[in-house]
Scaffold this motif. Sequence first.
Motif, short mmCIF file in Angstrom:
data_model
loop_
_atom_site.label_atom_id
_atom_site.label_comp_id
_atom_site.label_asym_id
_atom_site.label_seq_id
_atom_site.Cartn_x
_atom_site.Cartn_y
_atom_site.Cartn_z
N VAL A 1 30.28 19.00 44.93
CA VAL A 1 31.01 19.40 46.13
C VAL A 1 30.25 19.54 47.42
CG1 VAL A 1 32.29 21.10 47.07
CG2 VAL A 1 32.61 20.57 44.64
N GLN A 2 28.95 20.24 47.25
CA GLN A 2 28.14 20.34 48.37
C GLN A 2 27.66 19.33 48.96
OE1 GLN A 2 28.63 23.03 50.28
NE2 GLN A 2 29.68 24.34 48.40
N THR A 3 27.18 18.42 48.05
CA THR A 3 26.78 17.25 48.25
C THR A 3 27.50 16.28 49.12
OG1 THR A 3 24.98 17.32 46.68
CG2 THR A 3 25.22 15.09 47.54
N THR A 4 28.95 16.27 48.59
CA THR A 4 29.83 15.60 49.14
C THR A 4 30.19 15.83 50.60
OG1 THR A 4 30.68 14.66 47.13
CG2 THR A 4 32.09 14.62 49.05
N ILE B 1 33.00 5.59 49.99
CA ILE B 1 33.31 5.28 48.48
C ILE B 1 32.87 6.62 47.62
CG2 ILE B 1 32.91 3.94 46.63
CD1 ILE B 1 32.25 1.59 48.45
N ASN B 2 33.81 7.14 47.10
CA ASN B 2 33.53 8.29 46.34
C ASN B 2 34.28 8.40 44.98
OD1 ASN B 2 32.77 11.35 46.56
ND2 ASN B 2 34.86 11.46 45.85
N THR B 3 33.51 8.70 43.91
CA THR B 3 33.99 8.98 42.60
C THR B 3 33.73 9.99 42.08
OG1 THR B 3 31.87 8.35 41.56
CG2 THR B 3 33.15 6.28 42.23
N SER B 4 34.62 10.47 40.92
CA SER B 4 34.64 11.66 40.27
C SER B 4 34.29 11.48 38.99
CB SER B 4 35.41 12.77 40.56
OG SER B 4 37.05 12.26 40.22
N ALA C 1 37.87 19.54 42.80
CA ALA C 1 36.95 20.02 43.96
C ALA C 1 36.10 19.07 44.78
CB ALA C 1 36.24 21.46 43.47
N TRP C 2 35.70 18.31 44.00
CA TRP C 2 34.63 17.22 44.34
C TRP C 2 35.70 16.17 45.13
CZ3 TRP C 2 31.82 13.83 40.27
CH2 TRP C 2 31.04 13.16 40.89
N GLU C 3 36.74 15.83 44.64
CA GLU C 3 37.74 14.96 45.18
C GLU C 3 38.30 15.53 46.46
OE1 GLU C 3 40.80 13.23 42.56
OE2 GLU C 3 39.06 12.33 41.29
N SER C 4 38.56 16.76 46.48
CA SER C 4 38.90 17.62 47.68
C SER C 4 37.91 17.54 48.73
CB SER C 4 39.42 18.86 47.18
OG SER C 4 39.85 19.67 48.36
N SER C 5 36.61 17.68 48.46
CA SER C 5 35.87 17.85 49.48
C SER C 5 35.61 16.37 50.09
CB SER C 5 34.37 18.22 48.78
OG SER C 5 33.78 17.43 47.87
N ALA C 6 35.76 15.37 49.47
CA ALA C 6 35.74 14.05 49.82
C ALA C 6 36.94 13.74 50.60
CB ALA C 6 35.68 12.89 48.62
N LEU D 1 38.74 12.13 59.82
CA LEU D 1 38.00 11.29 60.59
C LEU D 1 38.25 10.18 60.85
CD1 LEU D 1 34.43 12.72 59.15
CD2 LEU D 1 35.70 14.01 61.19
N GLY D 2 39.45 9.49 60.35
CA GLY D 2 39.65 8.31 60.46
C GLY D 2 38.80 7.14 59.49
N VAL D 3 38.38 7.92 58.49
CA VAL D 3 37.52 7.08 57.69
C VAL D 3 38.14 6.71 56.29
CG1 VAL D 3 35.22 6.69 56.14
CG2 VAL D 3 35.12 7.92 58.32
N ARG D 4 38.45 5.45 55.85
CA ARG D 4 39.14 5.36 54.64
C ARG D 4 38.40 6.05 53.24
NH1 ARG D 4 40.34 0.59 51.23
NH2 ARG D 4 38.59 -0.42 52.02
N ARG D 5 38.98 6.44 52.54
CA ARG D 5 38.26 6.96 51.28
C ARG D 5 39.03 5.93 50.17
NH1 ARG D 5 40.77 11.19 48.25
NH2 ARG D 5 42.24 11.55 50.17
N VAL D 6 38.17 5.71 49.47
CA VAL D 6 38.24 4.98 48.19
C VAL D 6 37.54 5.50 47.19
CG1 VAL D 6 39.11 2.81 49.00
CG2 VAL D 6 36.66 2.96 48.54
#
Length: 79
Positions: free
Chosen positions: A9-12, A30-33, A63-68, A74-79
């Motif tokens: 969470v904190q790193t993301t 690009i984020n994965t959990s 929580a990890w996905e929520s932080s991402a 910010l207008g950045v697409r998240r996948v």
Amino acid sequence: KRLLMDSRVQTTRKIVEAISRARRKPSVLINTSAIGYYGTSETAVFTETSDAGDDYLSRVCAAWESSAAEVDALGVRRV
């Protein structure tokens, strides 16, 4: 347990904060959990539309996905 949660969470959050300060933002984060999001079961079948589980690893993943997800504003697409 705290170390595991913070490492995700904190790193993301730090990545999202860096993106927010960037003059030129990336177009995609690009984020994965983990599969742990769904909990554990010897009989259930999970899909991406399945609800989150209720054990510790499920809470870490949520929580990890929520932080991402903070990058969405910010207008950045998240996948």
